[in-house]
Design an enzyme around this catalytic site. Structure first.
Site, short mmCIF file in Angstrom:
data_model
loop_
_atom_site.label_atom_id
_atom_site.label_comp_id
_atom_site.label_asym_id
_atom_site.label_seq_id
_atom_site.Cartn_x
_atom_site.Cartn_y
_atom_site.Cartn_z
N TYR A 43 -20.60 50.02 43.68
CA TYR A 43 -21.98 49.84 44.66
C TYR A 43 -21.59 48.83 45.49
CZ TYR A 43 -25.57 51.83 40.57
OH TYR A 43 -25.73 52.40 39.63
N GLU B 192 -32.21 34.48 44.00
CA GLU B 192 -33.18 34.64 44.82
C GLU B 192 -33.99 35.52 45.34
OE1 GLU B 192 -30.26 32.91 44.74
OE2 GLU B 192 -30.54 31.13 44.98
N GLU C 190 -33.50 51.37 31.98
CA GLU C 190 -32.29 50.44 31.84
C GLU C 190 -32.62 48.81 31.02
OE1 GLU C 190 -28.97 51.50 30.35
OE2 GLU C 190 -27.72 50.00 30.81
#
Lengths: 369, 298
Positions: free
Chosen positions: A122, A355, A237
């Site tokens: 990704y 964050e 998941e």
């Protein structure tokens, strides 16, 4: 929190514990290093019991069991320091939702058995937390997609047989609406996978695609339709991503080590250790909250974000405390405490930074701008 | 899996009854007998000893009382009711007509109004008799205490369970109060404009509030699970209530600090929206029912 499990779930937990007796401490602090072959063998052994497909629908060859069983499995595997749950699980969930019959036939059996191994592809050098800005391009010509671009920070990519590739098939500015998912063999010509050694002795990988040809039947789901599929797979998941077992094992090990150290009777150390104990129990209820929501069929996105932040920061807190208590001994290369501390630094970054997770909680739980 | 972290319909209804009955009362209002007797009529003081799941009932009710920062010796009364034998004295406390004082030397909350005193000493509860000159003091949250020496009788047999119930009640009150503090702070961060934007757009404001929410969620889950285990009399229940109290006090104190910080100058005014709650949090967090040293458990 075994008291929350029913008799069938407890029996399963006992079965998993017995199974894992032969696989203890396989993957120190869940950092693979050179232990990958044994980890892969563990996945095959888990697959042989049908546990890799535990929550798949029975029609797809799964056991059709609820999220609690999956949590118990990966919680125990984490406690045994054996492995994290494999990436193939995300691939399978997407295939079950959106794959063709031919893809089901081709891919679900080897994923179920643990033979097929995957890494996520990704992130990119310029697209980390902001995945929708990724640039790796897959251009279709006839029955072939040609992929060009660069992926970065992939875990496991140097070990596995396949990448689960997210690439842009839409226009350059199409953000999340122009992305597609592909299964790409790691041995495909034009694909170069190089290690980026990490501090604790493991590696992340960069994957360079130069005119890599991927058959169109390796695209999973509709063209430009990856964003929703990824969200759905992630949603399926969440309850197994950060089980508390790893923290419980960290604390037990640090406690055993502390008990044998001269600092065991130091009141400040005892107080700090007690605080860590409470933190691990808090992390466990947050993990179980995600399971509880999954069991009720409710959205667990924010609870999972909260769990990720809390779990990973407790992990680092334990490691930091142990390092402090160890004094100069912690500095000796290869010491267990040092490995724990080094590995824990990754936890608040991989899988979504703290964050980003805090931002999700702030926006959705507190409606902050 | 048992979904112990969620309140069931009955528990939510119980919390709603309390919230409705106290809805006219300002959050953090000082003690008054009429309000106390409203709670008594609703059965709050017999919760810890009634029904199949007394600890879970306490959680539902005390989370609601925490949200109101309700004054009075609430946790102390839960503890006293758990050690007192059935009889007229206990019945009068249950009806809100008299009080029991539960403290730790030398401080005795509401002792001037109490007919019986109990002392917490470590993990034990002793009947206590105040001795010598007693000096009245007023606490941070405005409660009447006495400073006095005391003679203690032998510890009571059921003190451990009473303390466990007290920890559940205190933890629930802290979680409820912490939630209200963060809700108020989030509202402030959404609406307070500086430099032309809400202050909540800044991560330095929003992320600490997110952390407080995460912490409170963990404390809530731990508390509700500990209460379930206490009712089920599972092996770990004593340690769990201690950990639940420790967790809740940390989370509520952090929420109080962060709420004050978010409100800026308004937060430190006496009549502002926080102090009536945060001082009650500080007082609940200081109850002498803390955590014994624990063994790591799987």
């Amino acid at each position: 929190m075994r008291s929350l499990f029913d008799a069938e779930e407890r029996a399963f937990q006992d079965e998993v514990r017995e199974f894992l007796e032969d696989w203890q401490d396989l993957d120190a602090y869940l950092s693979h290093g050179d232990r990958w072959e044994r980890v892969a063998a563990l996945f095959r052994a888990i697959g042989a019991r049908g546990w890799l497909s535990m929550s798949w629908p029975k029609a797809a060859g799964g056991l059709g069991r609820g999220p609690t069983f999956e949590y118990i499995l990966w919680d125990e595997v984490a406690y045994a320091r054996a492995a994290r749950n494999p990436i193939s699980s995300i691939v399978a969930r997407t295939l079950v939702r959106a794959g063709s019959d031919a893809q089901h036939e081709a891919w679900l059996p080897p994923i179920r058995s643990g033979e097929a191994t995957f890494a996520l592809a990704y992130s990119e050098p310029e697209a980390g937390s902001d995945l929708a800005s990724l640039r790796t391009r897959a251009e279709r010509r006839g029955d072939i997609y040609t992929v060009d671009g660069e992926k970065c920070w992939q875990s496991y990519a140097g070990h596995v047989d396949h990448l689960w590739l997210l690439a842009r098939t839409g226009e350059p500015g199409s953000r999340g609406a122009g992305l597609s998912l592909f299964i790409v063999d790691t041995g495909t010509p034009g694909l170069t996978i190089s290690p980026l050694p990490t501090l604790e002795g493991d590696a992340l990988y960069e994957c360079r695609f130069e005119a890599v040809e991927v058959p169109a039947d390796r695209r999973v789901g509709p063209e430009d339709g990856a964003w929703g599929l990824m969200a759905d797979a992630l949603s399926d998941e969440r309850h197994i991503q950060f089980p508390a077992g790893r923290l419980k094992r960290d604390l037990v090990e640090v406690g055993d080590w502390l008990a044998a150290s001269p600092r065991a009777n130091d009141a400040i150390v005892q107080h700090e250790f007690e605080r860590l104990q409470v933190g691990v129990l808090e992390a466990e209820v947050l993990a179980l909250k995600v399971v509880e929501l999954a069991q009720q069929g409710r959205d667990a996105a924010i609870a999972a974000a909260a769990n990720k932040v809390f779990h990973t920061e407790r992990c680092q807190e334990i490691a930091r405390a142990a390092f402090e208590w160890g004094g100069p001994e912690s500095l000796v290369a290869g010491s267990r405490i040092q490995l724990l501390w080094l590995q824990s630094l990754w936890e608040t970054i991989g899988g979504g930074t703290s964050e980003v997770m805090r931002g999700l909680v702030a926006r959705h739980a507190l409606q902050l701008p | 899996m048992i979904t112990a972290q969620s309140l069931d319909a009955d528990e939510r209804a119980l919390a709603d009854v309390i919230a409705t009955a106290c809805s006219e009362r300002p959050v953090g209002a000082p003690f008054d007998l009429a309000a106390w007797q409203v709670l008594a009529r609703l059965g709050v003081f017999s919760l810890g000893s009634d029904g199949p799941s007394p600890a879970r009932g306490l959680v539902a009710v005390f989370e609601a009382l925490g949200e109101m920062a309700h004054a009075g010796p609430l946790v102390e009364t839960v503890i006293a009711m758990a050690v007192l034998e059935v009889g007229p004295e206990r019945a009068a406390i249950e009806r809100g007509e008299t009080f029991a004082c539960v403290g730790a030397a030398p401080f005795w909350p509401f002792a001037t109004k109490a007919q019986r005193c109990f002392a917490i000493a470590g993990e034990a509860i002793h009947p206590a008799h105040l001795t010598g000159a007693a000096v009245p003091v007023t606490t941070l949250a405005g409660d009447p205490w006495l400073r006095s020496a005391a003679d203690l009788e032998a510890p009571l047999a059921n003190g451990g369970r009473a303390l466990a119930l007290g920890r559940v009640a205190a933890a629930a009150a802290l979680v409820g109060a912490g939630r209200v503090l963060i809700e108020r702070a989030a509202e402030r961060a959404r609406t307070r404009q500086q430099f032309g934007r809400p202050i909540g757009v800044h991560q330095s404001v929003s992320h600490p509030l997110a952390d407080c929410t995460i912490r409170l969620s963990a404390s809530e889950g731990l508390l509700r699970t500990a209460a379930f285990e206490l009712d089920a009399q599972s092996e770990d229940d004593g340690a769990r209530t201690g950990m639940a109290f420790a967790s809740a006090r940390t989370s509520a104190l952090m929420a109080a600090y962060q709420a004050h910080q978010t409100f800026g100058a308004l937060g430190i005014t006496l009549e502002g929206p926080l102090f009536a709650i945060s001082r009650r949090v500080r007082q609940w967090a200081s109850l002498p029912i803390g955590l014994p040293l624990l063994e790591a458990r799987r």
